[in-house]
Design a protein around this motif. Structure first.
Motif, short mmCIF file in Angstrom:
data_model
loop_
_atom_site.label_atom_id
_atom_site.label_comp_id
_atom_site.label_asym_id
_atom_site.label_seq_id
_atom_site.Cartn_x
_atom_site.Cartn_y
_atom_site.Cartn_z
N PHE A 15 -10.73 -69.90 -10.30
CA PHE A 15 -11.00 -69.57 -8.91
C PHE A 15 -10.69 -70.78 -8.02
O PHE A 15 -11.05 -71.91 -8.35
N GLY A 16 -10.01 -70.54 -6.90
CA GLY A 16 -9.71 -71.60 -5.96
C GLY A 16 -8.54 -72.49 -6.34
O GLY A 16 -8.35 -73.54 -5.74
N ARG A 32 -5.38 -67.85 -7.15
CA ARG A 32 -6.56 -67.01 -7.31
C ARG A 32 -7.62 -67.53 -6.35
O ARG A 32 -8.19 -68.61 -6.56
N LEU A 33 -7.83 -66.78 -5.28
CA LEU A 33 -8.78 -67.21 -4.26
C LEU A 33 -10.20 -67.13 -4.78
O LEU A 33 -10.47 -66.50 -5.79
N ARG A 34 -11.11 -67.76 -4.08
CA ARG A 34 -12.51 -67.79 -4.52
C ARG A 34 -13.14 -66.41 -4.58
O ARG A 34 -14.09 -66.20 -5.33
N ASP A 35 -12.60 -65.44 -3.80
CA ASP A 35 -13.12 -64.08 -3.87
C ASP A 35 -12.46 -63.26 -4.98
O ASP A 35 -12.73 -62.09 -5.14
N GLY A 36 -11.54 -63.90 -5.74
CA GLY A 36 -10.89 -63.24 -6.87
C GLY A 36 -9.56 -62.60 -6.55
O GLY A 36 -8.84 -62.19 -7.46
N THR A 37 -9.20 -62.49 -5.27
CA THR A 37 -7.91 -61.89 -4.93
C THR A 37 -6.78 -62.87 -5.25
O THR A 37 -6.99 -64.07 -5.38
N ASP A 58 -7.67 -72.57 0.75
CA ASP A 58 -8.90 -71.93 1.17
C ASP A 58 -8.59 -70.43 1.18
O ASP A 58 -7.67 -70.00 0.48
N GLN A 59 -9.28 -69.63 1.95
CA GLN A 59 -9.02 -68.19 1.94
C GLN A 59 -7.74 -67.81 2.65
O GLN A 59 -7.26 -66.70 2.48
N SER A 60 -7.15 -68.72 3.44
CA SER A 60 -5.99 -68.30 4.22
C SER A 60 -4.77 -69.21 4.14
O SER A 60 -3.67 -68.78 4.45
#
Length: 102
Positions: A15-16, A32-37, A58-60
């Protein structure tokens, strides 16, 4: 790359973080983002050839580890005025394998 490519289990990317994969002579960075996507971009920074998969995310956005050029994970567009990265469709299948589609 018109065919789906199975790159292996999702768990190989923490993750991350990101990992680079060689596909048909191209380097693709899968994150692999922290939310799993999952997100996938060209793995080589157009500025000086930095390894995008080793960048901070990060997420974006992802930041190139060499010169801090940043790119949007969804679009590949540079947030720092540089050339964009190519994006790829990527997802985890029902067996939790990473599948990449161009």
């Amino acid at each position: 790359m018109n065919n789906p490519r199975v790159l292996g289990p999702v768990e190989q990317i923490p993750f991350g973080e990101g990992r680079a994969f060689g596909i048909d002579g191209e380097q693709v960075a899968v994150f692999r983002l922290r939310d799993g996507t999952l997100r996938a971009l060209s793995a080589v920074c157009p500025h000086k050839g930095g390894p995008i998969a080793d960048g901070t995310i990060d997420q974006s956005v992802v930041m190139c580890p060499l010169h801090q050029n940043s790119f949007e994970l969804d679009t590949g567009c540079s947030t720092t005025g540089g050339k964009p990265l190519r994006t790829y469709k990527v997802f985890a299948d029902e067996s939790r394998n990473i599948v990449l589609i161009s």
